[in-house]
Design a protein around this motif. Structure first.
Motif, PDB file in Angstrom:
ATOM      1  N   LEU A 157       0.805  -1.212   0.000  1.00 13.99           N
ATOM      2  CA  LEU A 157       0.000   0.000   0.000  1.00 13.99           C
ATOM      3  C   LEU A 157       0.842   1.269   0.000  1.00 13.99           C
ATOM      4  O   LEU A 157       0.367   2.330  -0.404  1.00 13.99           O
ATOM      5  CB  LEU A 157      -0.969   0.007   1.179  1.00 13.99           C
ATOM      6  CG  LEU A 157      -2.280  -0.749   0.960  1.00 13.99           C
ATOM      7  CD1 LEU A 157      -3.101  -0.790   2.235  1.00 13.99           C
ATOM      8  CD2 LEU A 157      -3.106  -0.090  -0.152  1.00 13.99           C
ATOM      9  N   LEU A 158       2.087   1.145   0.436  1.00 18.73           N
ATOM     10  CA  LEU A 158       2.959   2.326   0.384  1.00 18.73           C
ATOM     11  C   LEU A 158       3.372   2.604  -1.052  1.00 18.73           C
ATOM     12  O   LEU A 158       3.490   3.762  -1.467  1.00 18.73           O
ATOM     13  CB  LEU A 158       4.185   2.133   1.275  1.00 18.73           C
ATOM     14  CG  LEU A 158       3.901   2.035   2.779  1.00 18.73           C
ATOM     15  CD1 LEU A 158       5.197   1.937   3.562  1.00 18.73           C
ATOM     16  CD2 LEU A 158       3.068   3.215   3.261  1.00 18.73           C
TER      17      LEU A 158
ATOM     18  N   ARG B 190       0.364   4.113  -2.533  1.00 21.07           N
ATOM     19  CA  ARG B 190       0.313   5.513  -2.071  1.00 21.07           C
ATOM     20  C   ARG B 190       1.211   6.396  -2.943  1.00 21.07           C
ATOM     21  O   ARG B 190       0.801   7.464  -3.410  1.00 21.07           O
ATOM     22  CB  ARG B 190       0.780   5.595  -0.613  1.00 21.07           C
ATOM     23  CG  ARG B 190       0.987   7.013  -0.110  1.00 21.07           C
ATOM     24  CD  ARG B 190       1.965   7.051   1.068  1.00 21.07           C
ATOM     25  NE  ARG B 190       3.302   6.632   0.657  1.00 21.07           N
ATOM     26  CZ  ARG B 190       4.338   6.493   1.478  1.00 21.07           C
ATOM     27  NH1 ARG B 190       4.175   6.710   2.774  1.00 21.07           N
ATOM     28  NH2 ARG B 190       5.517   6.122   1.030  1.00 21.07           N
TER      29      ARG B 190
ATOM     30  N   GLU C 140      -8.918   2.149  -7.702  1.00 22.23           N
ATOM     31  CA  GLU C 140     -10.090   1.949  -6.853  1.00 22.23           C
ATOM     32  C   GLU C 140      -9.735   1.572  -5.418  1.00 22.23           C
ATOM     33  O   GLU C 140     -10.619   1.411  -4.575  1.00 22.23           O
ATOM     34  CB  GLU C 140     -11.028   0.912  -7.481  1.00 22.23           C
ATOM     35  CG  GLU C 140     -11.782   1.509  -8.657  1.00 22.23           C
ATOM     36  CD  GLU C 140     -12.706   0.516  -9.336  1.00 22.23           C
ATOM     37  OE1 GLU C 140     -13.318  -0.294  -8.642  1.00 22.23           O
ATOM     38  OE2 GLU C 140     -12.796   0.562 -10.587  1.00 22.23           O
ATOM     39  N   LEU C 141      -8.455   1.446  -5.142  1.00 25.53           N
ATOM     40  CA  LEU C 141      -8.041   1.260  -3.751  1.00 25.53           C
ATOM     41  C   LEU C 141      -7.899   2.606  -3.049  1.00 25.53           C
ATOM     42  O   LEU C 141      -7.624   2.669  -1.839  1.00 25.53           O
ATOM     43  CB  LEU C 141      -6.726   0.479  -3.676  1.00 25.53           C
ATOM     44  CG  LEU C 141      -6.880  -1.020  -3.880  1.00 25.53           C
ATOM     45  CD1 LEU C 141      -5.517  -1.678  -4.005  1.00 25.53           C
ATOM     46  CD2 LEU C 141      -7.653  -1.649  -2.719  1.00 25.53           C
TER      47      LEU C 141
ATOM     48  N   PRO D 211     -10.081   4.761  -1.911  1.00 27.87           N
ATOM     49  CA  PRO D 211     -10.870   4.901  -0.683  1.00 27.87           C
ATOM     50  C   PRO D 211     -10.287   4.153   0.518  1.00 27.87           C
ATOM     51  O   PRO D 211     -10.363   4.634   1.641  1.00 27.87           O
ATOM     52  CB  PRO D 211     -12.228   4.313  -1.091  1.00 27.87           C
ATOM     53  CG  PRO D 211     -12.314   4.560  -2.559  1.00 27.87           C
ATOM     54  CD  PRO D 211     -10.913   4.350  -3.059  1.00 27.87           C
ATOM     55  N   VAL D 212      -9.710   2.988   0.268  1.00 27.62           N
ATOM     56  CA  VAL D 212      -9.077   2.245   1.357  1.00 27.62           C
ATOM     57  C   VAL D 212      -7.942   3.087   1.938  1.00 27.62           C
ATOM     58  O   VAL D 212      -7.824   3.283   3.153  1.00 27.62           O
ATOM     59  CB  VAL D 212      -8.519   0.893   0.867  1.00 27.62           C
ATOM     60  CG1 VAL D 212      -7.714   0.209   1.962  1.00 27.62           C
ATOM     61  CG2 VAL D 212      -9.651  -0.013   0.399  1.00 27.62           C
ATOM     62  N   LEU D 213      -7.112   3.596   1.035  1.00 31.00           N
ATOM     63  CA  LEU D 213      -5.983   4.427   1.430  1.00 31.00           C
ATOM     64  C   LEU D 213      -6.474   5.665   2.189  1.00 31.00           C
ATOM     65  O   LEU D 213      -5.907   6.045   3.222  1.00 31.00           O
ATOM     66  CB  LEU D 213      -5.254   4.852   0.154  1.00 31.00           C
ATOM     67  CG  LEU D 213      -3.735   4.760   0.095  1.00 31.00           C
ATOM     68  CD1 LEU D 213      -3.188   3.575   0.846  1.00 31.00           C
ATOM     69  CD2 LEU D 213      -3.284   4.752  -1.352  1.00 31.00           C
TER      70      LEU D 213
ATOM     71  N   GLU E 134      -9.161   6.114   3.942  1.00 28.26           N
ATOM     72  CA  GLU E 134      -9.614   5.804   5.297  1.00 28.26           C
ATOM     73  C   GLU E 134      -8.435   5.521   6.218  1.00 28.26           C
ATOM     74  O   GLU E 134      -8.475   5.832   7.404  1.00 28.26           O
ATOM     75  CB  GLU E 134     -10.591   4.619   5.284  1.00 28.26           C
ATOM     76  CG  GLU E 134     -11.913   4.896   4.586  1.00 28.26           C
ATOM     77  CD  GLU E 134     -12.708   6.045   5.230  1.00 28.26           C
ATOM     78  OE1 GLU E 134     -12.532   6.298   6.436  1.00 28.26           O
ATOM     79  OE2 GLU E 134     -13.495   6.701   4.502  1.00 28.26           O
ATOM     80  N   MET E 135      -7.379   4.936   5.654  1.00 26.81           N
ATOM     81  CA  MET E 135      -6.174   4.720   6.466  1.00 26.81           C
ATOM     82  C   MET E 135      -5.523   6.046   6.822  1.00 26.81           C
ATOM     83  O   MET E 135      -4.992   6.221   7.920  1.00 26.81           O
ATOM     84  CB  MET E 135      -5.178   3.832   5.720  1.00 26.81           C
ATOM     85  CG  MET E 135      -5.562   2.372   5.715  1.00 26.81           C
ATOM     86  SD  MET E 135      -4.137   1.363   5.253  1.00 26.81           S
ATOM     87  CE  MET E 135      -4.921  -0.242   5.174  1.00 26.81           C
ATOM     88  N   VAL E 136      -5.538   6.969   5.884  1.00 27.96           N
ATOM     89  CA  VAL E 136      -4.986   8.299   6.153  1.00 27.96           C
ATOM     90  C   VAL E 136      -5.746   8.940   7.314  1.00 27.96           C
ATOM     91  O   VAL E 136      -5.154   9.448   8.266  1.00 27.96           O
ATOM     92  CB  VAL E 136      -5.078   9.210   4.913  1.00 27.96           C
ATOM     93  CG1 VAL E 136      -4.795  10.665   5.282  1.00 27.96           C
ATOM     94  CG2 VAL E 136      -4.094   8.745   3.846  1.00 27.96           C
TER      95      VAL E 136
ATOM     96  N   MET F 211      -0.597  12.773   0.142  1.00 25.25           N
ATOM     97  CA  MET F 211      -1.207  12.182  -1.064  1.00 25.25           C
ATOM     98  C   MET F 211      -1.871  13.217  -1.955  1.00 25.25           C
ATOM     99  O   MET F 211      -2.495  14.148  -1.479  1.00 25.25           O
ATOM    100  CB  MET F 211      -2.284  11.180  -0.670  1.00 25.25           C
ATOM    101  CG  MET F 211      -1.791   9.775  -0.503  1.00 25.25           C
ATOM    102  SD  MET F 211      -3.176   8.739  -0.014  1.00 25.25           S
ATOM    103  CE  MET F 211      -4.110   8.682  -1.558  1.00 25.25           C
TER     104      MET F 211
END
Lengths: 119, 119
Positions: B31-32, B35, B94-95, B97-99, B101-103, B117
């Motif tokens: 995910l990094l 990102r 499309e990932l 939104p996942v990112l 929410e993690m932010v 980001m």
DNA sequence: TATAGTAACTTGCAAAAAGCAAGTCACTTG
DNA sequence: CAAGTGACTTGCTTTTTGCAAGTTACTATA
């Protein structure tokens, strides 16, 4: 000699919130335990019977890590024999949106997969 | 004998979309990289200079995994010498939104951390 | 009272993945 | 033609996983 145990959040590999989040939940199992907690599971044996069949030592390790990071709480819900219930803290519950977005993405790109999460 | 290389998505450890998603991005680094791609980075050396200092062999491994899973594309942006640019596919984007929410979670629980980001 | 069972872990060990440093390859530049 | 650079790859040590078996503290049954 084992190195000194680091307290939760003591070291940061970067100033990025994503990296810091991943240092807590960035592995194959942690979020599955959290998913189960969202689904209402509370005791050790309930986590074990999830379809992913988490190894017992990993489960124990993840539960203590999640407790150390303040996402989960452990409390005895009965004596003789002592049995513990694990529950999400506010901090843990706030990962709900992350989980939700993963559910959406997973359902879209893994046809046939279906969430069983409670809201 | 090395076991047969599995194609992306060939094996599923469970019917849960979260588990399937984690099988793609459930680790400390994937995910990094994503990102960084969201932040506009495209070439190998750009990923290497991120503050987390991803080891070069891990970076190479994650880029090929992300390509195998269809989240990232690799294309030559110049000949002599050939240089490649990595970019997110629709599936990868499309990932977001996942990112996101993690932010949010990371910024709340790791005071001082701040996202860089691009949207 | 002895035997068996069970939940919740812990321990031991082999296998896989991560991490670090050095090396390679295909060029470009001085 | 020697040195440099970007993009990886390789070798090797350390750490983490994963499987299986063992342990602890009780309860239930004969």
């Amino acid at each position: 000699m084992p190195r000194t145990k680091a307290k939760a959040g003591e070291f940061k590999r970067s100033p990025c919130p994503v990296a810091n989040t991943l240092d807590v939940i960035g592995d194959k199992w942690s979020l599955l335990v959290i998913r189960d907690l969202f689904a209402g599971k509370t005791i050790y044996s309930e986590f074990q019977v999830s379809p992913e069949a988490i190894p017992t030592n990993i489960l124990a390790n993840r539960l203590t890590r999640l407790i150390e990071h303040g996402l989960v709480e452990k409390s005895a819900y009965q004596e003789r024999p002592v049995r513990y219930a694990y529950t999400l803290t506010q901090k843990g519950r706030e990962l709900g949106p992350v989980l939700l977005e993963m559910v959406k993405w997973g359902e879209k790109y893994f046809p046939g997969s279906k969430a069983m999460m409670k809201k």
